[in-house]
Scaffold this motif. Structure first.
Motif, PDB file in Angstrom:
ATOM      1  N   SER A 138       0.685  -1.410   0.058  1.00 17.79           N
ATOM      2  CA  SER A 138       0.081   0.092  -0.028  1.00 17.79           C
ATOM      3  C   SER A 138       0.814   1.404   0.047  1.00 17.79           C
ATOM      4  N   GLY A 139       2.166   1.301   0.117  1.00 13.75           N
ATOM      5  CA  GLY A 139       3.017   2.205   0.218  1.00 13.75           C
ATOM      6  C   GLY A 139       2.690   3.459   1.559  1.00 13.75           C
ATOM      7  N   VAL A 140       3.713   4.468   1.458  1.00 15.38           N
ATOM      8  CA  VAL A 140       3.314   5.371   2.232  1.00 15.38           C
ATOM      9  C   VAL A 140       2.960   6.757   1.711  1.00 15.38           C
ATOM     10  N   GLU A 141       1.780   7.316   2.361  1.00 15.23           N
ATOM     11  CA  GLU A 141       1.363   8.644   1.725  1.00 15.23           C
ATOM     12  C   GLU A 141       2.335   9.747   1.731  1.00 15.23           C
ATOM     13  N   GLY A 142       2.403  10.331   0.845  1.00 14.84           N
ATOM     14  CA  GLY A 142       3.530  11.594   0.610  1.00 14.84           C
ATOM     15  C   GLY A 142       3.305  12.394   1.825  1.00 14.84           C
ATOM     16  N   SER A 143       2.078  12.776   2.270  1.00 13.88           N
ATOM     17  CA  SER A 143       1.955  13.617   3.600  1.00 13.88           C
ATOM     18  C   SER A 143       2.630  12.989   5.091  1.00 13.88           C
ATOM     19  N   ILE A 144       2.767  11.789   5.155  1.00 14.96           N
ATOM     20  CA  ILE A 144       3.233  11.384   6.126  1.00 14.96           C
ATOM     21  C   ILE A 144       4.614  10.764   6.424  1.00 14.96           C
ATOM     22  N   THR A 145       5.112  10.841   5.126  1.00 15.90           N
ATOM     23  CA  THR A 145       6.697  10.332   4.967  1.00 15.90           C
ATOM     24  C   THR A 145       7.663  10.815   5.950  1.00 15.90           C
ATOM     25  N   THR A 148      -0.279   3.825  11.507  1.00 16.14           N
ATOM     26  CA  THR A 148      -1.490   3.911  10.538  1.00 16.14           C
ATOM     27  C   THR A 148      -2.344   2.622  10.826  1.00 16.14           C
ATOM     28  N   ASP A 158       9.375   5.684  -2.464  1.00 16.23           N
ATOM     29  CA  ASP A 158       8.106   4.990  -3.191  1.00 16.23           C
ATOM     30  C   ASP A 158       8.981   4.019  -4.064  1.00 16.23           C
ATOM     31  N   ALA A 164       4.008   0.997  -7.094  1.00 17.89           N
ATOM     32  CA  ALA A 164       3.257   0.810  -5.983  1.00 17.89           C
ATOM     33  C   ALA A 164       4.213   0.168  -4.875  1.00 17.89           C
ATOM     34  N   SER A 205       6.716   0.197  -1.220  1.00 20.83           N
ATOM     35  CA  SER A 205       7.587   1.164  -0.435  1.00 20.83           C
ATOM     36  C   SER A 205       9.083   0.350  -0.695  1.00 20.83           C
TER      37      SER A 205
END
Lengths: 129, 516
Positions: free
Chosen positions: B313-320, B330, B359, B363, B365
């Motif tokens: 699912s990766g890591v959202e840009g806003s929380i990296t 999360t 990233d 898709a 990480s």
């Protein structure tokens, strides 16, 4: 003119020597004796009278506070002026010291000025007699 | 059928029986109390979904009903908040639609499983856990402060004497100089200066002990083969991966990648990263579920790279930026403490390394751990626990042996002395280090696969480096030492199996030679 005599007790000999040099620079102090522990100090006390005893709190075998307690038990020294020096001061130690009639405590590290300030509060070092 | 309907009245669950057009055929007693809909109101209802309101839009009744009717199978909804018509009371329920055969046709039992109580308890639990986390944070902080407080008290007490001596001696020097009679006081002046120096060394020793104290025993590092460390980590998480049908690949560019590290701690980091990757892949559920662990070194061998790649699912840009913060998670309450990445990054930092997130293409990480090469690592570790103020000089010994057990033995033999061991398993890397760092002695295993002692010594001497070299070898190769003694200026030889004393004797010979 009577000069004061002082006994310095500290297990760190170098500190005793430095304190002795500083004290001797005062014209009102005539005799400074050093001892490295409570036992040696008691021996010196048997031989002569002192106007002031400067003693370190943390010493092996007998601590400074125990030494002062013994001192107070004897008639001769029950009211001799005592300056306690200490590397770390706790509330308990301070209370005990006060109870034993210790009027002031000099905290380590100290410089010459602080030492002489505290000493002169206990014995009059000013030049006019 | 009426017997069955009577039975429904005995059930605790609110149940409604409808036909394929959602017209209400029957409902049980609990449904009326649950929905607060009067029998009169219920008679007027054309379709059940008219009175069924999904407050949080999580339950699409029309959709699940058509699913049940089209395939005539039991359908379960997800949990959602619902209300009935104009009743203000809402419940958290799960809806179950069960087809039942009635003569020729099908009717549908709509059962409502009331989860309101559980949800309530769960919400309270979440709040309590959050408060607990905060209390824990405060406790950890307070505990740290307390430890620092105690430590500081002890240290300031010990330092007070040498500080007094240094300060007093400085003042004495002032007095002597001002007296104008230096010659007459020359002995006292010398004594004062000596007192100042010894006091400073004393204070230095105290701060050094403080540094060493900070290194707890379970943080001790040794020479390890990362291949086996990574394999152990894979073994630990393997079953979980298999269970979730996620492929776990391991790619290593070299057979032996030696690092100076704490094996258990590195394993801890890897297990954490691999578990995170597994969760991410399961969550995203891509077609090919895969996590790859790779081990590589930089071309010059000075850095080691460990990578964990996933297509999850990766890591959202806003929380990296926040993912390495303590307590950040999360995940749902109860699954994971949020300490994993934070601890992992602390562990890697204590290895003078870094850990970063990027990233993955497409898709997922990539978490990359970079560690310094073994030579630099052991050098840095030693440097941080010595002091260069000391009159006693630290000996820096470069030990080159392809067996990590030998390096570890050297390390432990000299851990409390003023001897620093820099270990290397690779002659070429060791030569590299010799170019960059000042080393007092080189102890080299004679029989190494990449090159033997003579070849190594020759390269060193050809570069004009006259650092003392000691051969480490078994009795039958002692002759090599004798041959090279004059030719390549080899100071001495240590015969395996060796003792601490035999090493010290060799060192004395080597350093003794080069002393002025």
């Amino acid at each position: 003119m009577n000069k004061y005599s002082v006994l310095v007790v500290d297990d760190e000999e170098k500190i005793c020597k430095i304190v002795r040099i500083f004290l001797n620079l005062s014209p009102k102090i005539g005799n400074v004796v050093i001892a490295k522990d409570a036992i040696e100090a008691m021996l010196k006390l048997n031989n002569q009278e002192f106007d002031l005893i400067i003693v370190d709190k943390s010493m092996p075998n007998k601590t400074g506070l125990e030494f002062i307690e013994n001192l107070r038990k004897s008639l001769k020294h029950s009211s001799t002026k005592v300056l306690l020096i200490s590397g770390c001061l706790t509330k308990d130690d301070t209370l005990i010291a006060m109870k034993l009639g210790v009027k002031d405590i000099l905290v380590k590290p100290f410089n010459r000025q602080r030492l002489m300030e505290k000493v002169s509060l206990l014995i009059n070092l000013s030049s006019n007699s | 059928m009426s017997n069955h309907l009577e039975l429904l009245n005995q059930l605790f669950e609110p149940i409604v029986l409808v036909d394929k057009d959602q017209r209400i055929v029957h409902y049980n007693h609990n449904f009326t109390t649950f929905s607060k809909l009067s029998p009169r109101k219920l008679k007027k209802i054309e379709k059940f979904s008219d009175v069924f309101i999904s407050v949080d839009k999580k339950i699409d009744l029309v959709k699940i009903f058509s699913e049940a009717t089209s395939e005539n199978k039991t359908v379960l909804s997800m949990e959602g908040e619902v209300q009935f018509s104009d009743s203000l009371e809402s419940y958290v329920v799960v809806v179950k639609i069960i087809p039942v055969k009635s003569n020729e046709d099908f009717q549908y039992l709509i059962c409502l499983n009331d989860l309101s109580i559980e949800k309530n308890i769960f919400d309270k639990y979440k709040v309590q856990v959050s408060e607990l986390k905060n209390s824990y944070k405060q406790l950890v902080h307070a505990d740290k402060l307390k430890s620092i407080g105690e430590l500081t008290a002890g240290i300031s007490h010990e330092i007070s004497n040498p500080l007094t001596i240094a300060s007093g001696s400085t003042e004495l020097l002032e007095i002597f100089l001002e007296s104008g009679d230096v010659a007459g006081n020359i002995d006292e002046i010398r004594e004062a200066i000596e007192n100042i120096q010894s006091s400073l060394l004393r204070i230095n020793k105290i701060t050094l002990n403080m540094k060493k104290f900070v290194y707890k025993d379970d943080e001790k590092k040794e020479y390890v083969n990362l291949n086996s460390v990574l394999n152990s980590s894979l073994e630990l998480v393997g079953p979980s991966f298999a269970q979730q049908a996620v492929e776990l690949k391991f790619e290593s560019s070299k057979e032996d990648v030696i690092a100076y590290a704490n094996e258990l701690r590195i394993e801890q980091v890897l297990v954490n990263l691999l578990k995170n990757a597994l969760d991410a892949v399961v969550l995203a559920n891509p077609e090919k579920r895969r996590v790859t662990l790779s081990l590589d070194t930089s071309n010059d061998g000075e850095a080691i790279f460990i990578k964990v790649l996933d297509n999850g699912s990766g890591v959202e840009g806003s929380i990296t930026d926040q993912i390495f913060n303590p307590f950040f998670t999360t995940k749902e309450v109860g699954s994971g403490t949020g300490m994993g990445l934070s601890l992992s990054s602390q562990i890697i930092e204590s290895h003078q390394g870094t850990i970063i997130h990027q990233d993955n293409i497409g898709a997922g990480s990539i978490f990359t751990i970079e560690l310094p090469g073994v030579e630099l690592s052991s050098y840095l570790e030693n440097e941080s626990t010595i002091s260069n103020l000391d009159a006693i000089s630290e000996l820096k010994i470069l030990v080159i042996d392809n067996e990590i057990s030998v390096l570890n033995l050297f390390s432990s033999l000299f851990q409390d002395e003023s001897i620093s061991i820099i270990g290397s398993t690779r002659p070429l890397e060791a030569l590299n280090i010799l170019d960059k760092l000042d080393v007092d002695v080189v102890i080299a295993d004679y029989n190494m696969p990449e090159m033997n002692g003579s070849e190594l010594a020759k390269i060193i001497r050809d570069k004009g480096n006259d650092v003392p070299i000691v051969y480490l070898t078994s009795e039958d190769f002692k002759q090599k030492f004798l041959d090279d003694k004059k030719k390549l200026n080899i100071s001495s030889v240590i015969i395996k199996p060796f003792t601490k004393q035999s090493i010290l004797d060799s060192l004395n010979l080597s350093i003794g030679d080069s002393n002025e």
